[in-house]
Design an enzyme around this catalytic site. Structure first.
Site, mmCIF file in Angstrom:
data_model
loop_
_atom_site.group_PDB
_atom_site.id
_atom_site.type_symbol
_atom_site.label_atom_id
_atom_site.label_comp_id
_atom_site.label_asym_id
_atom_site.label_seq_id
_atom_site.Cartn_x
_atom_site.Cartn_y
_atom_site.Cartn_z
ATOM 1 C CG ASP A 121 -3.451 -5.773 -1.252
ATOM 2 O OD1 ASP A 121 -4.166 -6.795 -1.329
ATOM 3 O OD2 ASP A 121 -2.947 -5.377 -0.186
ATOM 4 C CG HIS A 172 -2.692 -9.074 0.717
ATOM 5 N ND1 HIS A 172 -3.176 -7.929 1.311
ATOM 6 C CD2 HIS A 172 -2.758 -10.039 1.660
ATOM 7 C CE1 HIS A 172 -3.529 -8.192 2.555
ATOM 8 N NE2 HIS A 172 -3.278 -9.469 2.798
#
Length: 236
Positions: A170, A201
């Site tokens: 992420d 993400h």
């Protein structure tokens, strides 16, 4: 069937809008869908529509209404992405939690639905953690929540089940933050964490470049089983 409805704030001085997706049959449970920084856009509405197909009454409150009511942004368009970051910087998260509680109250008091869960994405993933700690929600899921390491002092307030989906690559949640989340939450009796190796993400967004079909299917399957177990609603 879907509609836009007005929800009164906790102090009953004004109201804000929410997108509502209704199931084919009367719902016995409801799920609050907490937006990303892009507002209640097409992707969030699709999340609601899918939950309604599973038999839930799904509702997405417009949490940016104090800044810009009705904003809808596309994360794949760079100027809109930057505008979303600006909105996030102006957003009062504590006020957002109060609006989520108002939405929970609306479902229980006006729609007579006893069991209410919530699911949030990105900023909404962070707000999902805050909702689990600060409200009387029955079950909560957060996808790629940002800055949760800074909220761990509130973990003892989490009284009902919480599931977090964590992509290991992420770009907004670094490895140290992920480690802190596991260290702080792995032994919590109400919290379960799932890592998605190599994912970034936004992997479970409904539309756009960020989606990873395989990982999104796995994560959403876990979410469906989680809600079925804790809200007493069997997915259709």
């Amino acid at each position: 069937m879907s509609e836009t409805t007005a929800i009164h704030t906790l102090d009953n001085t004004t109201s804000f809008n929410a997108y509502v997706a209704h199931p084919a049959s009367p719902a016995t449970a409801a799920i609050v869908v907490i937006q990303e920084i892009f507002g209640v856009n097409e992707g969030i509405r699709q999340k609601c529509d899918k939950l309604a197909k599973d038999g839930y009454l799904a509702i997405a409150p417009d949490l940016f209404w104090r800044i810009e009511p009705g904003v809808e942004l596309d994360p794949d368009v760079e100027p809109e992405f930057q505008r979303a970051l600006d909105l996030m910087g102006k957003f009062d998260q504590d006020a957002g939690i109060r609006d989520i509680q108002a939405t929970i109250n609306y479902l229980r008091n006006e729609k007579s639905i006893a069991k209410v869960g919530c699911v949030g994405y990105c900023l909404g993933g962070r707000l999902a953690f805050m909702t689990a700690a600060r409200t009387d929600i029955d079950a909560t899921v957060g996808y790629y929540g940002v800055g949760i390491d800074g909220l761990l002092a509130e973990k003892e307030e989490i009284a009902n089940p919480l599931m977090l989906h964590i992509p290991t690559e992420d770009g907004f949640v670094d490895k140290d933050t992920q480690k802190a989340m596991h260290t702080g939450l792995d032994d919590h009796p109400k919290v379960s964490l799932h890592d998605y190796v190599g994912l970034d993400h936004g992997f479970a967004t409904e539309i756009g470049k960020r989606r990873d079909e395989e990982a999104a299917t796995i994560a959403d399957g876990r979410t469906a089983a989680f809600f079925a177990g804790h809200l007493g609603q069997t997915p259709a």
